[in-house]
Design a protein around this motif. Sequence first.
Motif, PDB file in Angstrom:
ATOM      1  N   THR A  88       5.836  13.339 -41.364  1.00  0.00           N
ATOM      2  CA  THR A  88       4.716  12.442 -41.656  1.00  0.00           C
ATOM      3  C   THR A  88       4.937  11.742 -42.992  1.00  0.00           C
ATOM      4  OG1 THR A  88       3.225  13.907 -40.446  1.00  0.00           O
ATOM      5  CG2 THR A  88       2.208  12.309 -41.922  1.00  0.00           C
ATOM      6  N   TYR A  89       5.413  12.483 -43.980  1.00  0.00           N
ATOM      7  CA  TYR A  89       5.678  11.876 -45.282  1.00  0.00           C
ATOM      8  C   TYR A  89       6.789  10.834 -45.178  1.00  0.00           C
ATOM      9  CZ  TYR A  89       2.635  15.216 -47.495  1.00  0.00           C
ATOM     10  OH  TYR A  89       1.534  15.933 -47.863  1.00  0.00           O
ATOM     11  N   ARG A  90       7.797  11.137 -44.379  1.00  0.00           N
ATOM     12  CA  ARG A  90       8.893  10.180 -44.196  1.00  0.00           C
ATOM     13  C   ARG A  90       8.395   8.913 -43.502  1.00  0.00           C
ATOM     14  NH1 ARG A  90      13.635  14.394 -42.372  1.00  0.00           N
ATOM     15  NH2 ARG A  90      14.202  15.016 -44.473  1.00  0.00           N
ATOM     16  N   ALA A  91       7.635   9.068 -42.440  1.00  0.00           N
ATOM     17  CA  ALA A  91       7.127   7.909 -41.700  1.00  0.00           C
ATOM     18  C   ALA A  91       6.171   7.083 -42.562  1.00  0.00           C
ATOM     19  CB  ALA A  91       6.432   8.365 -40.421  1.00  0.00           C
ATOM     20  N   LEU A  92       5.314   7.762 -43.309  1.00  0.00           N
ATOM     21  CA  LEU A  92       4.344   7.053 -44.143  1.00  0.00           C
ATOM     22  C   LEU A  92       5.027   6.297 -45.275  1.00  0.00           C
ATOM     23  CD1 LEU A  92       1.370   6.456 -44.544  1.00  0.00           C
ATOM     24  CD2 LEU A  92       1.185   8.542 -45.896  1.00  0.00           C
ATOM     25  N   SER A  93       6.135   6.840 -45.781  1.00  0.00           N
ATOM     26  CA  SER A  93       6.846   6.125 -46.847  1.00  0.00           C
ATOM     27  C   SER A  93       7.461   4.826 -46.329  1.00  0.00           C
ATOM     28  CB  SER A  93       7.924   7.015 -47.474  1.00  0.00           C
ATOM     29  OG  SER A  93       8.973   7.246 -46.569  1.00  0.00           O
ATOM     30  N   LEU A  94       7.655   4.717 -45.024  1.00  0.00           N
ATOM     31  CA  LEU A  94       8.114   3.463 -44.422  1.00  0.00           C
ATOM     32  C   LEU A  94       6.940   2.562 -44.051  1.00  0.00           C
ATOM     33  CD1 LEU A  94      10.919   4.870 -42.107  1.00  0.00           C
ATOM     34  CD2 LEU A  94      11.191   3.742 -44.320  1.00  0.00           C
ATOM     35  N   LEU A  95       5.872   3.152 -43.526  1.00  0.00           N
ATOM     36  CA  LEU A  95       4.695   2.381 -43.114  1.00  0.00           C
ATOM     37  C   LEU A  95       4.033   1.666 -44.287  1.00  0.00           C
ATOM     38  CD1 LEU A  95       2.537   1.711 -40.896  1.00  0.00           C
ATOM     39  CD2 LEU A  95       1.368   3.801 -41.633  1.00  0.00           C
ATOM     40  N   VAL A  96       4.052   2.286 -45.445  1.00  0.00           N
ATOM     41  CA  VAL A  96       3.360   1.736 -46.600  1.00  0.00           C
ATOM     42  C   VAL A  96       3.887   0.348 -46.974  1.00  0.00           C
ATOM     43  CG1 VAL A  96       4.795   2.768 -48.398  1.00  0.00           C
ATOM     44  CG2 VAL A  96       2.391   2.368 -48.844  1.00  0.00           C
ATOM     45  N   TRP A  97       5.142   0.052 -46.621  1.00  0.00           N
ATOM     46  CA  TRP A  97       5.711  -1.250 -46.990  1.00  0.00           C
ATOM     47  C   TRP A  97       5.046  -2.406 -46.254  1.00  0.00           C
ATOM     48  CZ3 TRP A  97       7.771  -1.440 -51.414  1.00  0.00           C
ATOM     49  CH2 TRP A  97       8.389  -0.313 -51.933  1.00  0.00           C
ATOM     50  N   LEU A  98       4.449  -2.155 -45.101  1.00  0.00           N
ATOM     51  CA  LEU A  98       3.665  -3.209 -44.438  1.00  0.00           C
ATOM     52  C   LEU A  98       2.453  -3.587 -45.284  1.00  0.00           C
ATOM     53  CD1 LEU A  98       3.763  -1.900 -40.764  1.00  0.00           C
ATOM     54  CD2 LEU A  98       5.045  -3.806 -41.745  1.00  0.00           C
ATOM     55  N   TYR A  99       1.836  -2.608 -45.902  1.00  0.00           N
ATOM     56  CA  TYR A  99       0.673  -2.868 -46.748  1.00  0.00           C
ATOM     57  C   TYR A  99       1.086  -3.493 -48.077  1.00  0.00           C
ATOM     58  CZ  TYR A  99      -1.753  -0.326 -43.187  1.00  0.00           C
ATOM     59  OH  TYR A  99      -2.262   0.048 -41.972  1.00  0.00           O
ATOM     60  N   VAL A 100       2.276  -3.154 -48.556  1.00  0.00           N
ATOM     61  CA  VAL A 100       2.808  -3.807 -49.752  1.00  0.00           C
ATOM     62  C   VAL A 100       3.014  -5.291 -49.463  1.00  0.00           C
ATOM     63  CG1 VAL A 100       4.835  -3.995 -51.249  1.00  0.00           C
ATOM     64  CG2 VAL A 100       3.873  -1.754 -50.741  1.00  0.00           C
ATOM     65  N   MET A 101       3.541  -5.575 -48.296  1.00  0.00           N
ATOM     66  CA  MET A 101       3.773  -6.969 -47.912  1.00  0.00           C
ATOM     67  C   MET A 101       2.449  -7.731 -47.829  1.00  0.00           C
ATOM     68  SD  MET A 101       5.966  -8.351 -44.647  1.00  0.00           S
ATOM     69  CE  MET A 101       5.036  -7.331 -43.534  1.00  0.00           C
ATOM     70  N   GLU A 102       1.459  -7.149 -47.192  1.00  0.00           N
ATOM     71  CA  GLU A 102       0.162  -7.814 -47.084  1.00  0.00           C
ATOM     72  C   GLU A 102      -0.464  -8.006 -48.464  1.00  0.00           C
ATOM     73  OE1 GLU A 102      -4.415  -7.478 -45.950  1.00  0.00           O
ATOM     74  OE2 GLU A 102      -3.227  -5.769 -46.630  1.00  0.00           O
ATOM     75  N   GLY A 103      -0.396  -6.985 -49.296  1.00  0.00           N
ATOM     76  CA  GLY A 103      -0.967  -7.087 -50.632  1.00  0.00           C
ATOM     77  C   GLY A 103      -0.265  -8.140 -51.474  1.00  0.00           C
ATOM     78  N   SER A 104       1.045  -8.218 -51.345  1.00  0.00           N
ATOM     79  CA  SER A 104       1.796  -9.226 -52.103  1.00  0.00           C
ATOM     80  C   SER A 104       1.419 -10.635 -51.681  1.00  0.00           C
ATOM     81  CB  SER A 104       3.300  -9.040 -51.895  1.00  0.00           C
ATOM     82  OG  SER A 104       3.704  -7.788 -52.339  1.00  0.00           O
ATOM     83  N   VAL A 105       1.352 -10.866 -50.392  1.00  0.00           N
ATOM     84  CA  VAL A 105       1.004 -12.203 -49.890  1.00  0.00           C
ATOM     85  C   VAL A 105      -0.396 -12.589 -50.332  1.00  0.00           C
ATOM     86  CG1 VAL A 105       0.525 -13.518 -47.786  1.00  0.00           C
ATOM     87  CG2 VAL A 105       2.599 -12.143 -47.948  1.00  0.00           C
ATOM     88  N   ARG A 106      -1.326 -11.674 -50.182  1.00  0.00           N
ATOM     89  CA  ARG A 106      -2.711 -12.007 -50.518  1.00  0.00           C
ATOM     90  C   ARG A 106      -2.957 -12.062 -52.022  1.00  0.00           C
ATOM     91  NH1 ARG A 106      -6.837  -9.438 -46.306  1.00  0.00           N
ATOM     92  NH2 ARG A 106      -8.173 -10.969 -47.313  1.00  0.00           N
ATOM     93  N   ALA A 107      -2.178 -11.329 -52.796  1.00  0.00           N
ATOM     94  CA  ALA A 107      -2.337 -11.390 -54.253  1.00  0.00           C
ATOM     95  C   ALA A 107      -1.938 -12.769 -54.779  1.00  0.00           C
ATOM     96  CB  ALA A 107      -1.510 -10.307 -54.933  1.00  0.00           C
ATOM     97  N   TRP A 108      -0.942 -13.382 -54.149  1.00  0.00           N
ATOM     98  CA  TRP A 108      -0.474 -14.686 -54.623  1.00  0.00           C
ATOM     99  C   TRP A 108      -1.128 -15.853 -53.895  1.00  0.00           C
ATOM    100  CZ3 TRP A 108       2.283 -10.442 -55.730  1.00  0.00           C
ATOM    101  CH2 TRP A 108       2.843 -10.379 -56.993  1.00  0.00           C
ATOM    102  N   SER A 109      -1.691 -15.633 -52.705  1.00  0.00           N
ATOM    103  CA  SER A 109      -2.272 -16.754 -51.971  1.00  0.00           C
ATOM    104  C   SER A 109      -3.793 -16.821 -52.098  1.00  0.00           C
ATOM    105  CB  SER A 109      -1.881 -16.690 -50.495  1.00  0.00           C
ATOM    106  OG  SER A 109      -2.438 -15.537 -49.891  1.00  0.00           O
ATOM    107  N   ASP A 110      -4.460 -15.670 -52.180  1.00  0.00           N
ATOM    108  CA  ASP A 110      -5.921 -15.663 -52.306  1.00  0.00           C
ATOM    109  C   ASP A 110      -6.326 -15.914 -53.746  1.00  0.00           C
ATOM    110  OD1 ASP A 110      -5.849 -15.030 -49.656  1.00  0.00           O
ATOM    111  OD2 ASP A 110      -6.737 -13.036 -49.857  1.00  0.00           O
ATOM    112  N   LYS A 111      -7.587 -16.202 -53.904  1.00  0.00           N
ATOM    113  CA  LYS A 111      -8.132 -16.435 -55.249  1.00  0.00           C
ATOM    114  C   LYS A 111      -9.350 -15.541 -55.453  1.00  0.00           C
ATOM    115  CE  LYS A 111      -6.497 -21.176 -55.695  1.00  0.00           C
ATOM    116  NZ  LYS A 111      -5.236 -20.765 -55.216  1.00  0.00           N
TER     117      LYS A 111
END
Length: 166
Positions: A88-111
């Motif tokens: 579970t820890y291994r899978a979650l350490s990979l899954l979290v990168w989807l949320y990093v991607m979403e956070g990065s996009v929205r941090a720079w595109s949203d206001k």
Amino acid sequence: MPSLYPSNMKKTRPDPMPDAPPGTVLPTPAGVDFARRAAVACTLALILLGLAWELWLAPLRPGGSTLALKVLPLCLPLAGLLKNRMYTYRALSLLVWLYVMEGSVRAWSDKGLSAWLAGLELLLCLGLFVACTVHIRLRLKAARAALAAAADADTAADHAKRETTG
């Protein structure tokens, strides 16, 4: 344990860690409980942040959006985290990168508030990744050490038995 490499071949990597015999209880190394608690806390915080963000704080559409469903994949690993399951820890350490991607996009595109929430999501994702990585490394290191100690004890016992019978 027999080597996986021919005797004339130079070993560049250690042998893979063998599975512990059934019923073997490996000691919990220091820091694993803290890493588990940090991983669970970051996962719960990401779930709450995602729900609050998309339903009340800064939804894409007034009144909330179905983007709140993005937190469902984070709910699945909670049971495995609480049961201390390594995969579970291994899978979650990979899954979290989807949320990093979403956070990065929205941090720079949203206001406004949405950009700040995206920054908070990035911090929580970083904390979750570090907690999962630390947890995995500490447990693997402890398992290798315990199995090596058991192998050394077996070797010493065999050697002592040969000396007494030989």
